[in-house]
Every structure is written in structure tokens, then in C-alpha cells.
Design an enzyme around this catalytic site. Structure first.
Site: not given
Length: 263
Positions: A40, A68, A149
Site C-alpha cells: 500500500n 494490491h 495476507h
């Protein structure tokens, strides 16, 4: 062996906060290896090469990613050039980079693995159980740090118990909210459901409050999550001490430090 692990770093504000505090934490914990989740860092989604280099320059030894991981598509062009960057190991049909790597740390082999969960996640991935099992079969290393994660606390707990005694530390990332459950499991694995985040304190998971409330609460699809780059910060993570010979954890300690703007 001392391991310092930082949770999801959100935006440049998080990167700057970690960079500023790391020298102090190095003096306190004397880490042999510093790991940080960097998915992030670049405006809240993904990781640019510049921001990766800034993390490495700040003293981070290994950077892990998450859901991401590919939001900045330039990662395809540079991920193979950085041994310090680990993407989720169980991504399907992606052939750049690695999801698990072994590092020489003061003469000891240390494996770091990044894994994506399945519950409540959009990504289609190989089973985390299968991915971790295959890694251990390929080459067992006594000291093994796993960044899991994932969204579901029960998935994190369940998989941690499945690998209790087989990995040194099983540390959750992704929710950005630190959980109060740091402990050593019966088999000797250090565990924490989520180590938290590094970024703006007075925020919603690191993002400016109004931009998130407008979208999540009021359903404004045009509202985009913003990051306040000038604000009070919070640094979250964990410190783990590991026996070099057995690879089992001796101690785990949450890190949760607030800092006022400008201090």
C-alpha cells in the site's frame, strides 16, 4: 535471531514514519532482519520502483506484498531485478518474481514467504495450505517467516495452527487493524492475526476518513480513497526472537507507536 516486522505501510506518510522511527527501533531491538509489507505504499495501492528503493534505502531488508501487488503494473518491469521483493507465492498464472526466498542472515538461512488468503478475497489463488506445504517439501529451512495476507481471522488462526512448529512466525497482514493476540503457539510458532499498519492515525485503515465514509457508508461510488500525507502517525508491527538452531520462536512482542505531526 531478532526479526522486526512492519505491517502494511500506507502511503508516503507511512513510509516516512517508518524511515524516521527505524533507527530508534534498531537500537532498541537490534534486529538481524527487518521485513515490511509494502503493498500500500504507492498512494495506497501497489508499489512503484521508486518507493521500493526508498524502503530499501530506509533500512528495510525484505519487502512483502499482498492483494494490491499488481496495482502498479510497472512491477512487471522491475520485480525480477530485486531479490528483496516478495510477492504472494500462490498467485495463479504469474511468472515474474518469487513468493518465497531464502536469505543469508549472519550465517543462518532465513526463508521469507508471502501468501494470500482465500476467504473474502477477490483474487483467485492456489490454496495457501498447498502453497506452504509445497515450499517446505522443496527445501526445508529452520527459520521461516510467513506473511499471511488475508482478511478472515479464523482463516489466519486455522492455517497458523496447521503450521505450528513448522514455521518460525506466522504473521497476519491486510486488515490494517492490529489484533491483541500476539502469542507463541504450543508448537513454537510466533503468531499474530494482524500486525496492523503504518500510516495516518486518525484515519480509516490509513485513508482519509471522509473519503472512506462517503463510499462505504453513504454509497458514493465516485468517492476515491484519499491519503493525508501530513497527519499524526501510527507505526504497527511485531518483534520476534527466534532460536537459530530449532527455528522456533522464543518471544513475540507487538509494536504500536503513535507519533504526533512534526515530532
Amino acid at each position: 535471531m531478532n526479526i522486526l516486522f512492519f505491517g502494511d505501510i500506507v502511503g508516503r506518510i507511512g513510509l516516512t514514519a517508518v524511515s524516521s522511527l527505524l533507527p530508534t527501533l534498531r537500537r532498541k531491538y537490534e534486529p538481524d532482519l527487518v521485513i515490511a509489507n509494502g503493498e500500500n505504499v504507492s498512494k495506497g495501492r501497489g508499489l512503484t520502483e521508486k518507493d521500493l528503493n526508498d524502503l530499501l534505502d530506509a533500512g528495510i531488508d525484505v519487502v512483502t506484498l499482498g492483494n494490491h501487488w499488481h496495482d502498479k503494473q510497472q512491477i512487471d518491469d522491475y520485480i525480477d531485478d530485486y531479490d528483496q521483493l516478495i510477492r504472494p507465492v500462490n498467485i495463479l498464472n504469474y511468472y515474474h518474481g518469487v513468493g518465497s526466498a531464502i536469505y543469508d542472515v549472519n550465517g543462518y538461512e532465513v526463508r521469507v514467504t508471502n501468501v494470500l488468503g482465500q476467504a473474502f478475497m477477490k483474487e483467485q489463488v492456489e490454496s495457501p495450505l498447498a502453497a506452504l506445504t509445497n515450499i517446505d517439501k522443496e527445501e526445508h529451512v529452520a527459520i521461516h517467516i510467513v506473511d499471511f495476507h488475508a482478511d478472515s481471522t479464523s482463516e489466519k488462526q486455522s492455517l497458523a495452527y496447521a503450521f505450528d512448529g513448522k514455521v518460525s512466525a506466522f504473521l497476519g497482514t491486510h486488515t490494517h487493524v492490529q489484533t491483541n493476540d500476539a502469542r507463541i503457539l504450543p508448537g513454537g510458532t510466533a503468531f499474530m492475526c494482524d500486525v496492523g499498519m503504518c500510516g495516518s492515525y486518525d484515519s480509516v485503515i490509513g485513508f482519509e476518513k471522509k473519503s472512506v465514509v462517503d463510499k462505504v457508508v453513504y454509497g458514493n461510488e465516485n468517492s476515491r480513497f484519499q491519503i493525508e500525507e501530513e497527519a499524526d502517525t501510527i507505526i504497527c508491527g511485531a518483534f520476534i526472537e527466534i532460536d537459530e538452531e530449532t527455528g522456533l520462536a522464543i518471544h513475540i512482542e507487538p509494536i504500536n507507536i503513535r507519533s504526533e505531526k512534526g515530532k
